[in-house]
Design a protein around this motif. Structure first.
Motif, PDB file in Angstrom:
ATOM      1  N   SER A   1       4.084  -4.016   0.716  1.00 29.28           N
ATOM      2  CA  SER A   1       3.523  -3.551   1.928  1.00 29.28           C
ATOM      3  C   SER A   1       3.920  -4.152   3.009  1.00 29.28           C
TER       4      SER A   1
ATOM      5  N   THR B   1       3.035  -3.313   6.648  1.00 28.45           N
ATOM      6  CA  THR B   1       2.071  -3.554   7.518  1.00 28.45           C
ATOM      7  C   THR B   1       0.550  -4.194   7.196  1.00 28.45           C
ATOM      8  N   ARG B   2      -0.090  -4.831   8.366  1.00 28.05           N
ATOM      9  CA  ARG B   2      -1.119  -5.765   7.863  1.00 28.05           C
ATOM     10  C   ARG B   2      -2.255  -5.080   7.106  1.00 28.05           C
ATOM     11  N   HIS B   3      -2.665  -3.929   7.685  1.00 26.73           N
ATOM     12  CA  HIS B   3      -3.666  -2.902   7.055  1.00 26.73           C
ATOM     13  C   HIS B   3      -3.407  -2.641   5.629  1.00 26.73           C
ATOM     14  N   ALA B   4      -2.132  -2.271   5.196  1.00 26.35           N
ATOM     15  CA  ALA B   4      -1.609  -1.725   3.902  1.00 26.35           C
ATOM     16  C   ALA B   4      -1.778  -3.205   3.141  1.00 26.35           C
TER      17      ALA B   4
ATOM     18  N   GLU C   1      -3.926  -5.621   3.446  1.00 20.23           N
ATOM     19  CA  GLU C   1      -5.423  -5.896   3.469  1.00 20.23           C
ATOM     20  C   GLU C   1      -6.099  -4.957   2.524  1.00 20.23           C
ATOM     21  N   ARG C   2      -5.380  -3.828   2.203  1.00 19.01           N
ATOM     22  CA  ARG C   2      -6.018  -2.977   1.454  1.00 19.01           C
ATOM     23  C   ARG C   2      -5.368  -2.920   0.052  1.00 19.01           C
ATOM     24  N   THR C   3      -4.280  -3.458  -0.578  1.00 19.28           N
ATOM     25  CA  THR C   3      -4.005  -3.311  -1.806  1.00 19.28           C
ATOM     26  C   THR C   3      -4.514  -4.179  -2.648  1.00 19.28           C
TER      27      THR C   3
END
Length: 126
Positions: A32, A34-37, A39-41
């Motif tokens: 990933s 991006t930061r949000h990706a 943080e989600r994976t």
């Protein structure tokens, strides 16, 4: 100062969980950017880990599984509970079996269709 034995044992189970999630489920291996990706994976991977263990505990584990595993791997003479590897393997087998098992019950007969229509007619008349 040396850590208490209970704290070390507690931490060890967490480390084993992270290692199994990384090695068997690929947690943390997503590429990933991006930061949000990012943080989600990892939380999603750990969620999948949790769902696998809960599924196995509630529905997937059968006492004969341990005996079958010991038969295939005789060095597991004292194996009493499934490992995450065993859970993931069984879940994969179940998913594949369900995917290739027909789930549609087939076409209803004319008598079944008429019985349902008559029941609807009787219910609407009442």
């Amino acid at each position: 100062m040396a850590p208490e034995a209970g704290a070390v044992q507690w931490r060890w189970s967490i480390e084993v969980t992270f290692a199994e999630a990384r090695d068997l489920l690929g947690v943390g291996q997503a590429q990933s950017r991006t930061r949000h990706a990012v943080e989600r994976t990892v939380p999603f991977g750990l969620y999948c880990y949790t769902i696998t263990v809960v599924w196995c505990t509630l529905h997937g584990h059968h006492p004969a599984d341990g005996a079958a595993r010991r038969e295939k791997a005789p060095w597991y003479t004292t194996k009493a509970e499934p490992s995450l590897f065993d859970m993931v393997a069984k879940l994969r087998r179940v998913i594949i079996a369900v995917r290739f098992t027909p789930i549609s019950p087939g076409r209803p007969t004319d008598e079944e269709i008429r019985a349902v229509q008559q029941a609807w007619a009787a219910a609407s008349a009442a």
